[in-house]
Design an enzyme around this catalytic site. Structure first.
Site, PDB file in Angstrom:
ATOM      1  CE1 TYR A  64      38.850 -27.803  88.291  1.00  0.00           C
ATOM      2  CE2 TYR A  64      37.651 -29.214  86.778  1.00  0.00           C
ATOM      3  CZ  TYR A  64      37.800 -28.007  87.430  1.00  0.00           C
ATOM      4  OH  TYR A  64      36.899 -27.018  87.214  1.00  0.00           O
ATOM      5  CG  ASN A  99      41.272 -20.334  97.512  1.00  0.00           C
ATOM      6  OD1 ASN A  99      40.928 -19.630  96.576  1.00  0.00           O
ATOM      7  ND2 ASN A  99      42.311 -20.059  98.273  1.00  0.00           N
ATOM      8  CG  ASP A 101      43.269 -24.597  98.063  1.00  0.00           C
ATOM      9  OD1 ASP A 101      42.853 -24.595  99.232  1.00  0.00           O
ATOM     10  OD2 ASP A 101      43.785 -23.587  97.539  1.00  0.00           O
ATOM     11  CG  HIS A 116      33.564 -20.738  94.462  1.00  0.00           C
ATOM     12  ND1 HIS A 116      34.519 -19.805  94.162  1.00  0.00           N
ATOM     13  CD2 HIS A 116      32.381 -20.086  94.385  1.00  0.00           C
ATOM     14  CE1 HIS A 116      33.937 -18.627  93.933  1.00  0.00           C
ATOM     15  NE2 HIS A 116      32.653 -18.775  94.065  1.00  0.00           N
ATOM     16  CB  CYS A 124      27.512 -40.298  91.071  1.00  0.00           C
ATOM     17  SG  CYS A 124      26.771 -40.911  89.565  1.00  0.00           S
ATOM     18  CB  CYS A 128      23.734 -42.937  91.512  1.00  0.00           C
ATOM     19  SG  CYS A 128      25.408 -43.313  92.080  1.00  0.00           S
ATOM     20  CB  CYS A 146      29.792 -43.496  89.517  1.00  0.00           C
ATOM     21  SG  CYS A 146      28.685 -44.029  90.833  1.00  0.00           S
ATOM     22  CB  SER A 188      41.020 -10.491  91.341  1.00  0.00           C
ATOM     23  OG  SER A 188      40.048 -11.470  91.044  1.00  0.00           O
TER      24      SER A 188
END
Ligand code: NAD
Ligand code: ZN
Length: 243
Positions: A64, A99, A101, A116, A124, A128, A146, A188
């Site tokens: 990521y 997206n 981003d 999403h 966390c 928590c 965390c 798509s």
């Protein structure tokens, strides 16, 4: 064709935007599918599930960090500016995005529905209560932990096997059911349940303008206008955004 689309956008009163990974391609973020898709190298479940994160937190976070985190260096392109401009012209213009981003918000758009979730924050994994903005500092030591309870953090995106945020999905369908025009940009239309949203717009009799250099799952009929161009090139033209 361009004139027809420009006229349609101008005259429609209830316009909704629906975007996918292709919307951010020209900002340098790769898509999942297609020629250079990210999923050519990894299995989605390896990188995008709670079990994948628990099994290989470093691999997942590293992926990521390299591919998607957009805090620094990734800038919304002119297509984003065009949507911000159109939102001002229309007064109301909800933006539904698959997206994660955060580029719609970064380019000044409001009423953004992130189906999403967002990569801009993390929380966390054991819930928590800790939640934070994602920064390069935080990702200095991998995987990020965390500070409250010591467990690993998770990105605030919807992972495989998790449901989409209920209020976001229900408002998106409500918008699709009531719009007269939907701009479907850079997707798509393969990832469900999000993919059902443009189909809901078509079911309600709305026109769909598809902006995508490649074909999608949307049908070829008189209610779908396909503009086979890149979002960053064509959107400024379609909404009359001056240089
Ligand atoms: P997808 O990868 O399935 O499809 C991307 C589409 O964008 C393709 O149809 C491709 O032809 C089109 N495209 C490529 N370049 C384009 C351009 N310049 N202008 C317009 N269209 C262009 O993406 P999807 O439909 O969004 O589904 C993939 C899932 O992956 C989504 O759920 C999304 O959350 C996630 N994802 C998000 C990002 C991001 O946040 N930027 C990046 C990759 C994947
Ligand atoms: Zn914690």
């Amino acid at each position: 064709m361009i004139n027809k689309v420009q006229r349609l956008i101008k005259k429609s009163t209830n316009v909704v935007i629906f975007t996918g990974a292709g919307m951010s391609r020209e900002s340098g973020i790769r898509t999942f599918r297609g020629e250079e898709g990210l999923w050519k190298q990894y299995k989605p479940e390896q990188l995008s599930s709670i079990t994948g994160l628990q099994a290989q937190p470093e691999l997942v976070w590293d992926w990521y960090k390299k591919r998607l985190i957009t805090g620094e260096g990734v800038i919304p392109h002119r297509g984003y500016d065009a949507l911000t401009h159109l939102q001002k012209l229309k007064g109301s213009l909800p933006v539904i995005t698959q997206n994660v981003d955060g580029l719609h918000r970064l380019s000044g758009q409001t009423d953004v529905l992130e189906l999403h979730g967002s990569m801009r924050t993390a929380s966390c994994l054991v819930k928590c209560g800790f939640s934070t903005e994602l920064t390069t500092d935080l990702l200095g030591s991998m995987p990020p932990h965390c500070p409250w309870c010591g467990n690993i953090l998770r990105p605030d995106i919807v992972l495989f096997g998790e449901p989409l945020p209920a209020e976001v999905i229900s408002r998106s369908y409500e918008l699709a059911d009531n719009c007269d025009l939907m701009l479907v940009i850079g997707t798509s239309v393969q990832v469900w349940p999000a993919a059902g949203i443009p189909f809901a717009a078509l079911d309600n009799g709305a026109t769909v303008i598809e902006i995508n250099p490649a074909g999608t799952e949307l049908p070829c009929n008189e209610n779908v206008i396909s503009v086979r161009r890149k979002a960053g090139e064509i959107l400024p033209l379609l909404v009359g955004l001056k240089e």
